[in-house]
Design a protein around this motif. Sequence first.
Motif, PDB file in Angstrom:
ATOM      1  N   SER A  46       0.099   4.142   3.798  1.00 53.00           N
ATOM      2  CA  SER A  46       1.173   4.004   4.786  1.00 53.00           C
ATOM      3  C   SER A  46       2.450   4.682   4.311  1.00 53.00           C
ATOM      4  O   SER A  46       3.127   5.362   5.076  1.00 53.00           O
ATOM      5  N   ARG A  47       2.770   4.490   3.044  1.00 48.80           N
ATOM      6  CA  ARG A  47       3.981   5.104   2.486  1.00 48.80           C
ATOM      7  C   ARG A  47       3.892   6.630   2.493  1.00 48.80           C
ATOM      8  O   ARG A  47       4.916   7.308   2.575  1.00 48.80           O
ATOM      9  N   LEU A  48       2.678   7.156   2.405  1.00 52.12           N
ATOM     10  CA  LEU A  48       2.484   8.601   2.433  1.00 52.12           C
ATOM     11  C   LEU A  48       2.413   9.145   3.858  1.00 52.12           C
ATOM     12  O   LEU A  48       2.199  10.339   4.059  1.00 52.12           O
ATOM     13  N   GLY A  49       2.565   8.269   4.844  1.00 53.16           N
ATOM     14  CA  GLY A  49       2.585   8.705   6.235  1.00 53.16           C
ATOM     15  C   GLY A  49       1.242   8.655   6.948  1.00 53.16           C
ATOM     16  O   GLY A  49       1.121   9.149   8.063  1.00 53.16           O
ATOM     17  N   HIS A  50       0.246   8.065   6.338  1.00 55.30           N
ATOM     18  CA  HIS A  50      -1.070   7.955   6.959  1.00 55.30           C
ATOM     19  C   HIS A  50      -1.217   6.571   7.589  1.00 55.30           C
ATOM     20  O   HIS A  50      -1.837   5.675   7.023  1.00 55.30           O
ATOM     21  N   SER A  51      -0.613   6.406   8.748  1.00 53.74           N
ATOM     22  CA  SER A  51      -0.692   5.125   9.440  1.00 53.74           C
ATOM     23  C   SER A  51      -2.034   5.004  10.150  1.00 53.74           C
ATOM     24  O   SER A  51      -2.829   5.947  10.177  1.00 53.74           O
ATOM     25  N   ALA A  52      -2.265   3.852  10.749  1.00 50.38           N
ATOM     26  CA  ALA A  52      -3.527   3.622  11.464  1.00 50.38           C
ATOM     27  C   ALA A  52      -3.730   4.634  12.583  1.00 50.38           C
ATOM     28  O   ALA A  52      -4.861   4.994  12.906  1.00 50.38           O
TER      29      ALA A  52
END
Length: 121
Positions: A46-52
């Motif tokens: 999530s912190r790396l921008g890979h959200s669900a």
Amino acid sequence: MFSFFVQNDKEGVMASANGDGERILIIPGGAIYGGAYIAGVLTRMSRLGHSASSFDRIIAMSVGAHSGAFYLTGQTKRGLRIWLDGCLDDLFGWGHIFRGRWPLDLAYLMDIFERRHPLDF
């Protein structure tokens, strides 16, 4: 323990288990400590921008389903905090046998996720 296949291309990160371009995230179970590990990996993703929303399909099982639910609702940090704040201390112990319980206290774990730290959605 934590499986997804990543390929960087022009459109960003793609995770595909079937090779047809569909982005699939597989969140397996992993026993007690695996749950903590999975929560940490999902928080980092999530912190790396890979959200669900980066995936077309998310498949989760066992304790991975709890971390997956926090991931789907954008609350990975909150889900990780459960594991870091002592959930593991009381979840497993051979001393539970002397109190008439199983060594792994699943009722305690369910209470943590359902009553003490439910999802905020």
